[in-house]
Write a protein that holds these residues in place. Structure first.
Motif, mmCIF file in Angstrom:
data_model
loop_
_atom_site.group_PDB
_atom_site.id
_atom_site.type_symbol
_atom_site.label_atom_id
_atom_site.label_comp_id
_atom_site.label_asym_id
_atom_site.label_seq_id
_atom_site.Cartn_x
_atom_site.Cartn_y
_atom_site.Cartn_z
ATOM 1 N N SER A 134 -10.840 0.902 2.431
ATOM 2 C CA SER A 134 -11.303 2.142 1.781
ATOM 3 C C SER A 134 -10.544 2.388 0.490
ATOM 4 C CB SER A 134 -11.124 3.333 2.730
ATOM 5 O OG SER A 134 -11.920 3.176 3.879
ATOM 6 N N ASP A 135 -9.227 2.136 0.512
ATOM 7 C CA ASP A 135 -8.440 2.258 -0.724
ATOM 8 C C ASP A 135 -8.976 1.300 -1.784
ATOM 9 O OD1 ASP A 135 -6.584 4.103 0.378
ATOM 10 O OD2 ASP A 135 -5.367 2.470 1.197
ATOM 11 N N ALA A 136 -9.269 0.079 -1.361
ATOM 12 C CA ALA A 136 -9.735 -0.934 -2.303
ATOM 13 C C ALA A 136 -11.021 -0.521 -2.993
ATOM 14 C CB ALA A 136 -9.932 -2.267 -1.575
ATOM 15 N N ILE A 137 -11.898 0.133 -2.246
ATOM 16 C CA ILE A 137 -13.158 0.580 -2.839
ATOM 17 C C ILE A 137 -12.906 1.668 -3.873
ATOM 18 C CG2 ILE A 137 -15.349 1.740 -2.303
ATOM 19 C CD1 ILE A 137 -15.281 0.151 0.388
ATOM 20 N N GLN A 138 -11.846 2.451 -3.683
ATOM 21 C CA GLN A 138 -11.476 3.436 -4.710
ATOM 22 C C GLN A 138 -10.903 2.751 -5.944
ATOM 23 O OE1 GLN A 138 -9.212 6.383 -1.973
ATOM 24 N NE2 GLN A 138 -10.048 7.634 -3.622
ATOM 25 N N TYR A 139 -10.030 1.768 -5.728
ATOM 26 C CA TYR A 139 -9.398 1.090 -6.865
ATOM 27 C C TYR A 139 -10.360 0.160 -7.608
ATOM 28 C CZ TYR A 139 -4.699 2.493 -5.322
ATOM 29 O OH TYR A 139 -3.588 3.215 -4.991
ATOM 30 N N ALA A 140 -11.196 -0.555 -6.854
ATOM 31 C CA ALA A 140 -11.987 -1.634 -7.452
ATOM 32 C C ALA A 140 -13.479 -1.491 -7.178
ATOM 33 C CB ALA A 140 -11.492 -2.982 -6.922
ATOM 34 N N GLY A 141 -13.902 -0.295 -6.823
ATOM 35 C CA GLY A 141 -15.322 -0.075 -6.601
ATOM 36 C C GLY A 141 -16.114 -0.260 -7.879
ATOM 37 N N PHE A 142 -17.362 -0.694 -7.738
ATOM 38 C CA PHE A 142 -18.190 -0.927 -8.917
ATOM 39 C C PHE A 142 -18.414 0.346 -9.730
ATOM 40 C CE2 PHE A 142 -19.965 -4.491 -6.157
ATOM 41 C CZ PHE A 142 -19.154 -5.450 -6.757
ATOM 42 N N ASP A 143 -18.240 1.503 -9.106
ATOM 43 C CA ASP A 143 -18.430 2.774 -9.809
ATOM 44 C C ASP A 143 -17.150 3.595 -9.899
ATOM 45 O OD1 ASP A 143 -21.257 2.317 -10.056
ATOM 46 O OD2 ASP A 143 -21.458 2.855 -7.932
ATOM 47 N N SER A 144 -15.993 2.960 -9.643
ATOM 48 C CA SER A 144 -14.738 3.733 -9.589
ATOM 49 C C SER A 144 -14.120 3.957 -10.964
ATOM 50 C CB SER A 144 -13.727 3.015 -8.699
ATOM 51 O OG SER A 144 -13.263 1.824 -9.321
ATOM 52 N N HIS A 145 -14.464 3.121 -11.938
ATOM 53 C CA HIS A 145 -13.908 3.230 -13.298
ATOM 54 C C HIS A 145 -12.383 3.124 -13.279
ATOM 55 C CE1 HIS A 145 -17.929 4.248 -14.575
ATOM 56 N NE2 HIS A 145 -17.954 5.242 -13.704
ATOM 57 N N GLU A 146 -11.891 2.177 -12.475
ATOM 58 C CA GLU A 146 -10.451 1.926 -12.449
ATOM 59 C C GLU A 146 -10.203 0.441 -12.733
ATOM 60 O OE1 GLU A 146 -8.381 3.680 -9.105
ATOM 61 O OE2 GLU A 146 -9.650 5.469 -9.142
ATOM 62 N N LEU A 147 -10.102 -0.386 -11.686
ATOM 63 C CA LEU A 147 -9.841 -1.813 -11.837
ATOM 64 C C LEU A 147 -11.043 -2.615 -11.365
ATOM 65 C CD1 LEU A 147 -6.226 -1.759 -10.330
ATOM 66 C CD2 LEU A 147 -6.874 -1.573 -12.743
ATOM 67 N N GLN A 148 -11.032 -3.921 -11.643
ATOM 68 C CA GLN A 148 -12.152 -4.764 -11.222
ATOM 69 C C GLN A 148 -11.932 -5.387 -9.851
ATOM 70 O OE1 GLN A 148 -12.053 -7.165 -14.673
ATOM 71 N NE2 GLN A 148 -13.466 -5.879 -15.820
ATOM 72 N N MET A 149 -10.672 -5.581 -9.487
ATOM 73 C CA MET A 149 -10.356 -6.112 -8.155
ATOM 74 C C MET A 149 -8.883 -5.855 -7.890
ATOM 75 S SD MET A 149 -10.551 -10.173 -9.111
ATOM 76 C CE MET A 149 -11.267 -10.087 -10.761
ATOM 77 N N ILE A 150 -8.491 -6.029 -6.635
ATOM 78 C CA ILE A 150 -7.089 -5.845 -6.264
ATOM 79 C C ILE A 150 -6.606 -7.046 -5.451
ATOM 80 C CG2 ILE A 150 -7.207 -3.317 -6.256
ATOM 81 C CD1 ILE A 150 -7.185 -3.677 -3.064
ATOM 82 N N PHE A 151 -5.286 -7.206 -5.413
ATOM 83 C CA PHE A 151 -4.651 -8.100 -4.448
ATOM 84 C C PHE A 151 -4.194 -7.262 -3.264
ATOM 85 C CE2 PHE A 151 -3.308 -10.787 -8.259
ATOM 86 C CZ PHE A 151 -4.240 -11.788 -8.007
ATOM 87 N N GLN A 152 -4.742 -7.560 -2.084
ATOM 88 C CA GLN A 152 -4.222 -6.951 -0.860
ATOM 89 C C GLN A 152 -3.385 -8.012 -0.139
ATOM 90 O OE1 GLN A 152 -5.171 -7.882 2.395
ATOM 91 N NE2 GLN A 152 -6.758 -9.355 1.838
ATOM 92 N N PHE A 153 -2.525 -7.581 0.775
ATOM 93 C CA PHE A 153 -1.559 -8.505 1.388
ATOM 94 C C PHE A 153 -1.739 -8.700 2.886
ATOM 95 C CE2 PHE A 153 0.867 -6.753 -2.306
ATOM 96 C CZ PHE A 153 0.883 -7.917 -3.031
ATOM 97 N N GLU A 154 -2.793 -8.132 3.435
ATOM 98 C CA GLU A 154 -2.894 -8.126 4.889
ATOM 99 C C GLU A 154 -2.872 -9.542 5.476
ATOM 100 O OE1 GLU A 154 -5.493 -5.729 8.263
ATOM 101 O OE2 GLU A 154 -6.039 -5.545 6.144
ATOM 102 N N HIS A 155 -3.625 -10.449 4.872
ATOM 103 C CA HIS A 155 -3.680 -11.806 5.434
ATOM 104 C C HIS A 155 -2.400 -12.590 5.182
ATOM 105 C CE1 HIS A 155 -4.717 -12.518 1.246
ATOM 106 N NE2 HIS A 155 -4.641 -13.815 1.418
ATOM 107 N N THR A 156 -1.576 -12.143 4.227
ATOM 108 C CA THR A 156 -0.321 -12.846 3.957
ATOM 109 C C THR A 156 0.814 -12.334 4.839
ATOM 110 O OG1 THR A 156 0.477 -11.355 2.218
ATOM 111 C CG2 THR A 156 -1.052 -13.102 1.560
ATOM 112 N N GLU A 157 0.535 -11.353 5.675
ATOM 113 C CA GLU A 157 1.577 -10.796 6.537
ATOM 114 C C GLU A 157 1.321 -11.079 8.014
ATOM 115 O OE1 GLU A 157 1.365 -6.715 5.301
ATOM 116 O OE2 GLU A 157 2.476 -7.090 3.441
ATOM 117 N N ILE A 158 0.354 -11.957 8.330
ATOM 118 C CA ILE A 158 0.002 -12.172 9.739
ATOM 119 C C ILE A 158 1.038 -12.999 10.482
ATOM 120 C CG2 ILE A 158 -2.477 -11.900 9.372
ATOM 121 C CD1 ILE A 158 -2.748 -14.919 9.457
ATOM 122 N N ASP A 159 1.935 -13.677 9.756
ATOM 123 C CA ASP A 159 3.003 -14.409 10.439
ATOM 124 C C ASP A 159 4.348 -13.707 10.264
ATOM 125 O OD1 ASP A 159 3.232 -14.910 7.756
ATOM 126 O OD2 ASP A 159 3.224 -17.096 7.909
#
Length: 558
Positions: free
Chosen positions: A264-289
């Protein structure tokens, strides 16, 4: 959905300049070295180069502590070198994305040097200063690099906030003058011809109102307050302002590094209509170990494939049609992907590296390749803590082994072999000559000892190499709109050995199948008569039989 933006079809290549190519024998990679290697990146087929910081810096955190945003660190070269790099890159059809580090500066930045002179200095409010509370820190926030996030300044008898190193004071984004100064600098770089920004920990720029205590800090003060501080009350206001004043005025690529975010945060930051950023780096998959002992990333545990599938599928599904994913396995802060998610043994390094590339690059989003990933570079296995230079690694060893004695030296070294940032920072392995062709001098960080067999020259001479496999995938992303626009559907989520998913378009489908084990398995996936295998890391197709780390992609449709 915005289907025709150039950055949605692009593949990005991250360069860590210090470790890429040294041109003058001082042991440090530099901008003339990057220029020398631009034809190599053109051959690989990427469209964008992301440069980790090259700005003036005392290098307390390898360049992420910037002392002047408009000057170049002399050991990297000159501003004239940067201008030449931009020009040549553009002539080759390559775009340049700069790292933007504006949550904090170096303590040597002139803003901070002025800020600490007196409480009424005009630059005082560029940073976050607070009085002691009962003779102690203003709150219990912890630095991501260990210890308190506050440092006391004797001259003015106040504390300043630093979520990272003490030499990286946090900027005060509440101050409009500070924000304008940052926007002016961004515009200055865009006027120079760069093509976008990767924004370091950009979701930390708005702090919690009143700076309250972090309820997650435990009694022994171990951990980090990054997650608590992230996604503060005004962060979207600031990014929309940045977008309006700078970003939207240019056809550029932007990606924000955003620890501690939800879909949900990502859609705020990088949503097609959010007028903020085009994409984000999230870390969830890099923290599974991460450690089950509460030691964060310091562990040597092997990831669970079902966890990986669940997380990546969640991001693919939640953002579909609403926002844009960034796709990555590793970067300058993460260990080498083939050592972490694949198998870096001699028997399976090549085939598992190709499997990992296939699994990620056929998802929806913009893929990021970290330097050396395309030749299957591996983690290092150094025997002594003295061989490491990463501040995060050294601080963790001091904290967990020396001071708290929570972990034995031997066990901590296995964790460091698995998780240290220096795994990604060893010099690029260009050939089998002395120092892997990276430098004629002594490298700033030791070259991985396997460079004689794992290097670019070897990869370019072998048409079956990981390099040419990446080149093929990058080309397919350019040629097949289905990879950009197709919907994602995971198959057999509970399968702990095979990752299979579909990309579904109006009149076409892709089926991606990846064996994440070193065993031969049997799996059946229904294929229509018109399905063709368009990519595989083996020479033939044995149908329902999946050989160790086998990965293959089928296409059907028009």
């Amino acid at each position: 959905m915005n289907q025709n933006k150039w950055w949605q079809k692009a593949t990005v290549y991250q360069i860590y300049p210090r470790s890429f190519q040294d041109s003058n024998g001082d042991g440090v990679g530099d901008i003339p070295g990057i220029i020398q290697r631009l034809p190599y990146l053109k051959e690989l087929g990427v469209q964008v180069i992301w440069l980790s910081p090259i700005y003036q810096s005392p290098n307390d955190d390898n360049g992420y502590d910037i002392s002047d945003y408009r000057k170049i660190l002399p050991e990297f070269g000159t501003m004239a070198d940067v201008d030449e790099m931009i020009t040549i890159a553009h002539e080759l059809g390559l775009k340049i994305m700069m790292d933007l580090v504006v949550n904090h500066t170096s303590g040597e930045h002139h803003w901070f040097q002025q800020s600490r002179q007196s409480r009424d200095n005009p630059y005082r409010d560029y940073y976050i200063w607070r009085d002691p509370v009962d003779g102690h820190e203003p709150n219990n926030w912890l630095s991501d690099f260990g210890g308190s996030a506050w440092a006391f300044d004797e001259k003015t008898k106040q504390y300043y906030l630093h979520l990272f190193s003490k030499k990286q004071p946090d900027l005060n984004w509440e101050n409009p003058a500070l924000r304008e100064a940052i926007y002016e600098t961004m515009a200055w770089w865009l006027n120079k011809g760069i093509d976008g920004f990767r924004m370091d920990v950009i979701n930390l720029i708005s702090k919690q109102t009143g700076l309250p205590n972090d309820p997650n800090v435990n009694a022994d003060n171990h951990g980090s307050s990054m997650t608590f501080v992230a996604n503060g009350p005004k962060v979207h206001q600031y990014l929309q302002e940045m977008n309006a004043k700078v970003l939207s005025r240019n056809d550029i690529i932007t990606v924000g590094e955003t620890p501690g975010v939800t879909t949900s945060d990502a859609i705020q930051y990088a949503g097609f209509d959010s007028h903020e950023l085009q994409m984000i780096f999230q870390f969830e998959h890099t923290e599974i170990d991460n450690s089950r002992e509460g030691l964060g990333k310091w562990s040597d545990e092997r990831f669970n494939l079902v966890d990986l599938k669940r997380i990546l599928s969640k991001w693919q599904t939640a953002l579909d049609g609403k926002a844009w994913n960034s796709l990555y396995w590793n970067n300058h802060d993460r260990p080498r992907v083939v050592s972490r998610f694949g198998d870096d043994s001699e028997a399976y390094r090549v085939v598992s590296a190709k499997m990992l590339a296939t699994t990620l690059h056929f998802m929806q989003g913009t893929p990021y390749i970290y330097q050396g990933e395309e030749i299957g570079m591996t983690n290092v296995d150094w025997s002594s803590i003295s061989q490491y230079q990463d501040i995060d690694t050294l601080n963790a060893y001091q904290d967990l082994v020396v001071e708290q004695q929570r972990v034995s030296p031997e066990r901590m070294m296995t964790y460091i072999h698995h998780s240290s940032r220096d795994n990604a920072r060893t010099p690029m392995q260009w050939d089998d000559s002395n120092q892997a062709g990276f430098t004629k001098g002594k490298p700033w960080l030791a070259v991985n000892s396997n460079y004689e067999t794992i290097n670019v020259a070897q990869a370019l001479a072998d048409q079956q190499s990981i390099f040419y496999f990446y080149k093929k995938i990058i080309a397919l992303r350019q040629q097949m709109p289905l990879i950009t626009n197709g919907h994602y559907q995971v198959l057999d989520m509970a399968d702990s050995e095979v990752y299979a998913y579909k990309r579904i378009g109006v009149d076409s489908e892709l089926l991606v199948i990846s064996n994440f084990t070193n065993q031969t398995l049997t799996r059946h996936y229904t294929l229509n008569d018109g399905a063709n295998m368009i990519l595989s890391n083996y020479d033939d197709d044995q149908g329902d039989t999946l050989r160790p780390y086998e990965s293959k992609v089928y296409f059907e449709g028009t």
